[in-house]
Design a protein around this motif. Structure first.
Motif, PDB file in Angstrom:
ATOM      1  N   ALA A 101       4.026  18.533  45.097  1.00 40.94           N
ATOM      2  CA  ALA A 101       4.118  17.546  44.004  1.00 40.94           C
ATOM      3  C   ALA A 101       5.410  16.749  44.095  1.00 40.94           C
ATOM      4  O   ALA A 101       5.443  15.532  43.842  1.00 40.94           O
ATOM      5  CB  ALA A 101       4.022  18.262  42.663  1.00 40.94           C
ATOM      6  N   ASP A 102       6.501  17.444  44.514  1.00 37.55           N
ATOM      7  CA  ASP A 102       7.774  16.715  44.649  1.00 37.55           C
ATOM      8  C   ASP A 102       7.697  15.703  45.774  1.00 37.55           C
ATOM      9  O   ASP A 102       8.219  14.588  45.674  1.00 37.55           O
ATOM     10  CB  ASP A 102       8.891  17.730  44.905  1.00 37.55           C
ATOM     11  CG  ASP A 102       9.075  18.688  43.733  1.00 37.55           C
ATOM     12  OD1 ASP A 102       8.733  18.231  42.588  1.00 37.55           O
ATOM     13  OD2 ASP A 102       9.527  19.796  43.928  1.00 37.55           O
ATOM     14  N   VAL A 103       7.061  16.074  46.877  1.00 34.89           N
ATOM     15  CA  VAL A 103       6.929  15.140  47.996  1.00 34.89           C
ATOM     16  C   VAL A 103       6.104  13.916  47.597  1.00 34.89           C
ATOM     17  O   VAL A 103       6.412  12.766  47.929  1.00 34.89           O
ATOM     18  CB  VAL A 103       6.317  15.871  49.207  1.00 34.89           C
ATOM     19  CG1 VAL A 103       6.060  14.888  50.352  1.00 34.89           C
ATOM     20  CG2 VAL A 103       7.232  16.995  49.676  1.00 34.89           C
ATOM     21  N   ARG A 104       5.017  14.172  46.889  1.00 36.83           N
ATOM     22  CA  ARG A 104       4.183  13.040  46.439  1.00 36.83           C
ATOM     23  C   ARG A 104       4.962  12.126  45.487  1.00 36.83           C
ATOM     24  O   ARG A 104       4.806  10.912  45.509  1.00 36.83           O
ATOM     25  CB  ARG A 104       2.922  13.578  45.755  1.00 36.83           C
ATOM     26  CG  ARG A 104       1.941  14.256  46.692  1.00 36.83           C
ATOM     27  CD  ARG A 104       0.638  14.562  45.957  1.00 36.83           C
ATOM     28  NE  ARG A 104      -0.290  15.269  46.802  1.00 36.83           N
ATOM     29  CZ  ARG A 104      -0.367  16.598  46.898  1.00 36.83           C
ATOM     30  NH1 ARG A 104       0.449  17.364  46.168  1.00 36.83           N
ATOM     31  NH2 ARG A 104      -1.246  17.174  47.697  1.00 36.83           N
ATOM     32  N   ASP A 105       5.770  12.714  44.661  1.00 38.21           N
ATOM     33  CA  ASP A 105       6.550  11.892  43.725  1.00 38.21           C
ATOM     34  C   ASP A 105       7.576  11.047  44.463  1.00 38.21           C
ATOM     35  O   ASP A 105       7.818   9.891  44.118  1.00 38.21           O
ATOM     36  CB  ASP A 105       7.228  12.820  42.734  1.00 38.21           C
ATOM     37  CG  ASP A 105       7.905  12.042  41.628  1.00 38.21           C
ATOM     38  OD1 ASP A 105       7.486  10.862  41.401  1.00 38.21           O
ATOM     39  OD2 ASP A 105       8.828  12.556  40.962  1.00 38.21           O
ATOM     40  N   ILE A 106       8.164  11.607  45.513  1.00 39.98           N
ATOM     41  CA  ILE A 106       9.136  10.834  46.301  1.00 39.98           C
ATOM     42  C   ILE A 106       8.440   9.711  47.049  1.00 39.98           C
ATOM     43  O   ILE A 106       8.931   8.577  47.114  1.00 39.98           O
ATOM     44  CB  ILE A 106       9.882  11.775  47.261  1.00 39.98           C
ATOM     45  CG1 ILE A 106      10.751  12.769  46.482  1.00 39.98           C
ATOM     46  CG2 ILE A 106      10.747  10.973  48.231  1.00 39.98           C
ATOM     47  CD1 ILE A 106      11.362  13.853  47.349  1.00 39.98           C
ATOM     48  N   LEU A 107       7.281   9.959  47.635  1.00 40.76           N
ATOM     49  CA  LEU A 107       6.537   8.933  48.390  1.00 40.76           C
ATOM     50  C   LEU A 107       5.664   8.047  47.504  1.00 40.76           C
ATOM     51  O   LEU A 107       4.938   7.200  48.028  1.00 40.76           O
ATOM     52  CB  LEU A 107       5.658   9.636  49.439  1.00 40.76           C
ATOM     53  CG  LEU A 107       6.406  10.436  50.516  1.00 40.76           C
ATOM     54  CD1 LEU A 107       5.416  11.126  51.449  1.00 40.76           C
ATOM     55  CD2 LEU A 107       7.300   9.512  51.330  1.00 40.76           C
ATOM     56  N   GLU A 108       5.750   8.246  46.190  1.00 39.35           N
ATOM     57  CA  GLU A 108       4.967   7.459  45.230  1.00 39.35           C
ATOM     58  C   GLU A 108       3.488   7.547  45.513  1.00 39.35           C
ATOM     59  O   GLU A 108       2.754   6.557  45.566  1.00 39.35           O
ATOM     60  CB  GLU A 108       5.391   5.985  45.238  1.00 39.35           C
ATOM     61  CG  GLU A 108       6.822   5.784  44.788  1.00 39.35           C
ATOM     62  CD  GLU A 108       7.205   4.324  44.771  1.00 39.35           C
ATOM     63  OE1 GLU A 108       6.362   3.493  45.212  1.00 39.35           O
ATOM     64  OE2 GLU A 108       8.317   3.990  44.331  1.00 39.35           O
ATOM     65  N   LEU A 109       3.032   8.735  45.738  1.00 43.10           N
ATOM     66  CA  LEU A 109       1.629   8.999  45.977  1.00 43.10           C
ATOM     67  C   LEU A 109       1.042   9.611  44.719  1.00 43.10           C
ATOM     68  O   LEU A 109       1.679  10.435  44.055  1.00 43.10           O
ATOM     69  CB  LEU A 109       1.447   9.970  47.159  1.00 43.10           C
ATOM     70  CG  LEU A 109       1.952   9.453  48.511  1.00 43.10           C
ATOM     71  CD1 LEU A 109       1.795  10.560  49.576  1.00 43.10           C
ATOM     72  CD2 LEU A 109       1.164   8.225  48.933  1.00 43.10           C
ATOM     73  N   THR A 110      -0.217   9.165  44.400  1.00 44.04           N
ATOM     74  CA  THR A 110      -0.879   9.693  43.210  1.00 44.04           C
ATOM     75  C   THR A 110      -1.471  11.040  43.532  1.00 44.04           C
ATOM     76  O   THR A 110      -2.135  11.227  44.575  1.00 44.04           O
ATOM     77  CB  THR A 110      -1.989   8.737  42.759  1.00 44.04           C
ATOM     78  OG1 THR A 110      -2.902   8.569  43.824  1.00 44.04           O
ATOM     79  CG2 THR A 110      -1.402   7.386  42.346  1.00 44.04           C
ATOM     80  N   GLY A 111      -1.280  11.914  42.624  1.00 47.44           N
ATOM     81  CA  GLY A 111      -1.803  13.251  42.827  1.00 47.44           C
ATOM     82  C   GLY A 111      -3.055  13.491  42.047  1.00 47.44           C
ATOM     83  O   GLY A 111      -3.270  12.902  40.972  1.00 47.44           O
ATOM     84  N   GLY A 112      -3.928  14.360  42.533  1.00 40.64           N
ATOM     85  CA  GLY A 112      -5.159  14.676  41.850  1.00 40.64           C
ATOM     86  C   GLY A 112      -4.996  15.852  40.920  1.00 40.64           C
ATOM     87  O   GLY A 112      -3.895  16.292  40.593  1.00 40.64           O
ATOM     88  N   ASP A 113      -6.133  16.322  40.498  1.00 41.42           N
ATOM     89  CA  ASP A 113      -6.109  17.466  39.586  1.00 41.42           C
ATOM     90  C   ASP A 113      -5.595  18.717  40.314  1.00 41.42           C
ATOM     91  O   ASP A 113      -4.813  19.498  39.775  1.00 41.42           O
ATOM     92  CB  ASP A 113      -7.485  17.706  39.006  1.00 41.42           C
ATOM     93  CG  ASP A 113      -7.941  16.515  38.153  1.00 41.42           C
ATOM     94  OD1 ASP A 113      -7.049  15.776  37.662  1.00 41.42           O
ATOM     95  OD2 ASP A 113      -9.174  16.334  37.979  1.00 41.42           O
ATOM     96  N   ASN A 114      -6.050  18.854  41.554  1.00 44.66           N
ATOM     97  CA  ASN A 114      -5.606  20.007  42.353  1.00 44.66           C
ATOM     98  C   ASN A 114      -4.628  19.547  43.400  1.00 44.66           C
ATOM     99  O   ASN A 114      -4.862  18.564  44.085  1.00 44.66           O
ATOM    100  CB  ASN A 114      -6.809  20.699  42.991  1.00 44.66           C
ATOM    101  CG  ASN A 114      -7.676  19.696  43.728  1.00 44.66           C
ATOM    102  OD1 ASN A 114      -7.467  18.493  43.608  1.00 44.66           O
ATOM    103  ND2 ASN A 114      -8.651  20.218  44.482  1.00 44.66           N
TER     104      ASN A 114
END
Length: 466
Positions: free
Chosen positions: A5-18
């Motif tokens: 989740a931290d990596v996605r937040d840094i790369l501005e990627l949307t995360g899913g439910d899982n």
């Protein structure tokens, strides 16, 4: 330890439910997802009720946001609805009414507010009636009796005038011509207004003079007869009238032109006489050796006499040669004529500008212009005289030598003694001329323009004075 989740937040990627593990595909498609997110953020929805063309004017090709304008956000672009109050509706009622302007007592019905029940009909105030006078039997026998009218016929006339509000055309149409004599509209008007005038005089207070309307029946009959004649004219008569009107305007124009020429000629003659008196007054002053009174004894010269030189009386230094400059009102023809005469007489065109020379030189040129205008006026008169004489001879030949046949309309013959007439040529010499005919004055002749044919006029005048 960093999680997915931290990596996605840094790369501005949307995360899913899982939270799934990061793969290579997420890094490759990250730019496309970012652009798609930005595009969706700038998308504006067209307001409800706004036309597509209007919204396109607010939206540019770069998909910029529309400008901020003050608007009513509560209503938007929809049609504003009527704001109905919460008060109680006033009741209406189907009720009968009568019109006070009617005398037959007719009853009508209409919708009206309950509060207005019992009030008069509002449109009755527009019913305006003419006050037709009423006379008694005694008044008729004393003041209104007429041998051409009976009392029954007069009563019938006044009854119709009251019924139709003095619309005499309708009164004449409804008049009982079978029981009474046949009358015209003028006869009915004359009888009615005559009775009204007599009643006003009788009923007026002592010492008061009432304003009485007098109807001129004879003038009205003549006016209608003239209108009938005007309406029943034939096309030939209309064309003849238009032709006569055009000729009348031409005659009036020629008359005004001749009067103007006569006034101009009188001005020239008066200017010449004034200059002669001026020369005589100057000689007397020079003999008496009183140069200081020269200006006081100088007679007034009209502005039309010769040339009017400007006066340099303003403050400042001026050259005396400026006083010799011809004003702009003098035409080029007159300037060339002055220069030609001065050259022929051996006079310098630019003499020494002393006080005396400037004054005498200006007076000389002014006299030359006056002589030039007098010669031109004399040439015009000679030309007109020759043309009128030729026209008179042509009319004599056309009329059979005796003036008959209606060929002398507009020509007046004035018998004058055979006096010597001056004839001025180009050189200015005067030769006697004794015409053998009468003097002809044309009142309706065509306007003459001798300036274009001066040579022919002079040759004609020379041949007539042999």
């Amino acid at each position: 330890m960093a999680t997915g989740a931290d990596v996605r937040d840094i790369l501005e990627l949307t995360g899913g439910d899982n939270d799934a593990p990061i793969s290579k595909k997420d890094f490759i498609n990250s730019e496309k997802k970012k652009a798609k997110k930005t595009t969706e953020a700038l998308t504006f929805k067209r307001p409800e009720g706004m036309h597509r063309e209007v919204y396109a004017l607010l939206y540019s090709d770069k998909k910029d946001a529309p400008p901020l304008l003050p608007s009513d956000t509560t209503q938007g672009y929809r049609t504003v609805k009527a704001k109905l109050g919460c008060k109680k509706v006033r009741p209406w009622k189907w009720m009968p009414f009568t019109n006070p302007a009617r005398k037959d007592g007719a009853i009508f019905h209409h919708w009206r507010r309950t509060a207005e029940e019992g009030k008069d009909y509002p449109f009755a105030r527009f019913n305006k009636t003419v006050q037709v006078p009423v006379y008694s039997e005694q008044e008729y026998q004393l003041y209104l009796h007429d041998d051409g009218w009976t009392k029954a016929e007069t009563d019938h006339l006044f009854d119709l005038c009251k019924r139709f509000d003095l619309r005499f055309v309708v009164v004449h149409d409804r008049y009982d011509h079978q029981q009474y004599r046949k009358r015209s509209v003028e006869d009915l008007k004359e009888r009615y207004y005559c009775i009204c005038g007599k009643l006003m005089k009788v009923r007026a207070a002592s010492g008061a003079e009432p304003k009485i309307y007098i109807f001129d029946a004879g003038h009205e009959r003549r006016r209608k007869e003239q209108l009938d004649k005007l309406f029943n004219r034939t096309p030939e008569q209309v064309a003849e009238e238009e032709y006569l009107t055009t000729e009348l305007r031409k005659i009036e124009g020629r008359k005004k032109e001749r009067e103007k020429k006569a006034q101009d000629l009188q001005k020239l003659i008066k200017a010449a006489d004034t200059n002669t008196e001026l020369r005589r007054a100057e000689k007397r002053v020079s003999k008496k050796k009183l140069p200081q009174k020269r200006e006081t004894e100088k007679p007034a010269v009209p502005e039309t006499a010769g040339i009017k030189f400007p006066d340099f009386k303003s403050a400042g230094v001026t050259l005396r040669s400026q006083r010799m400059k011809l004003p702009s009102s003098v035409g080029q023809k007159k300037i060339k004529a002055i220069e030609q005469i001065l050259t022929e007489q051996g006079v310098d065109l630019n003499p020494m500008t002393t006080e005396e020379i400037v004054q005498m030189f200006n007076e000389l040129r002014s006299d030359l212009v006056l002589v030039y205008e007098l010669k031109q006026a004399l040439s015009n008169c000679e030309y007109e005289q020759q043309m009128l004489r030729h026209r008179y001879e042509a009319l004599l030949k056309a009329g059979g030598g005796g003036g008959g046949g209606g060929g002398f309309q507009g020509v007046v013959t004035v018998s004058t003694p055979q006096a010597a007439e001056p004839n001025v040529g180009n050189s200015g010499s005067v030769t006697p001329c004794t015409p053998g005919g009468d003097q002809i004055i044309d009142v309706v002749g065509a306007p003459l323009t001798p300036n274009s044919v001066i040579g022919r006029a002079r040759r004609a005048s020379g041949s007539a004075c042999v």
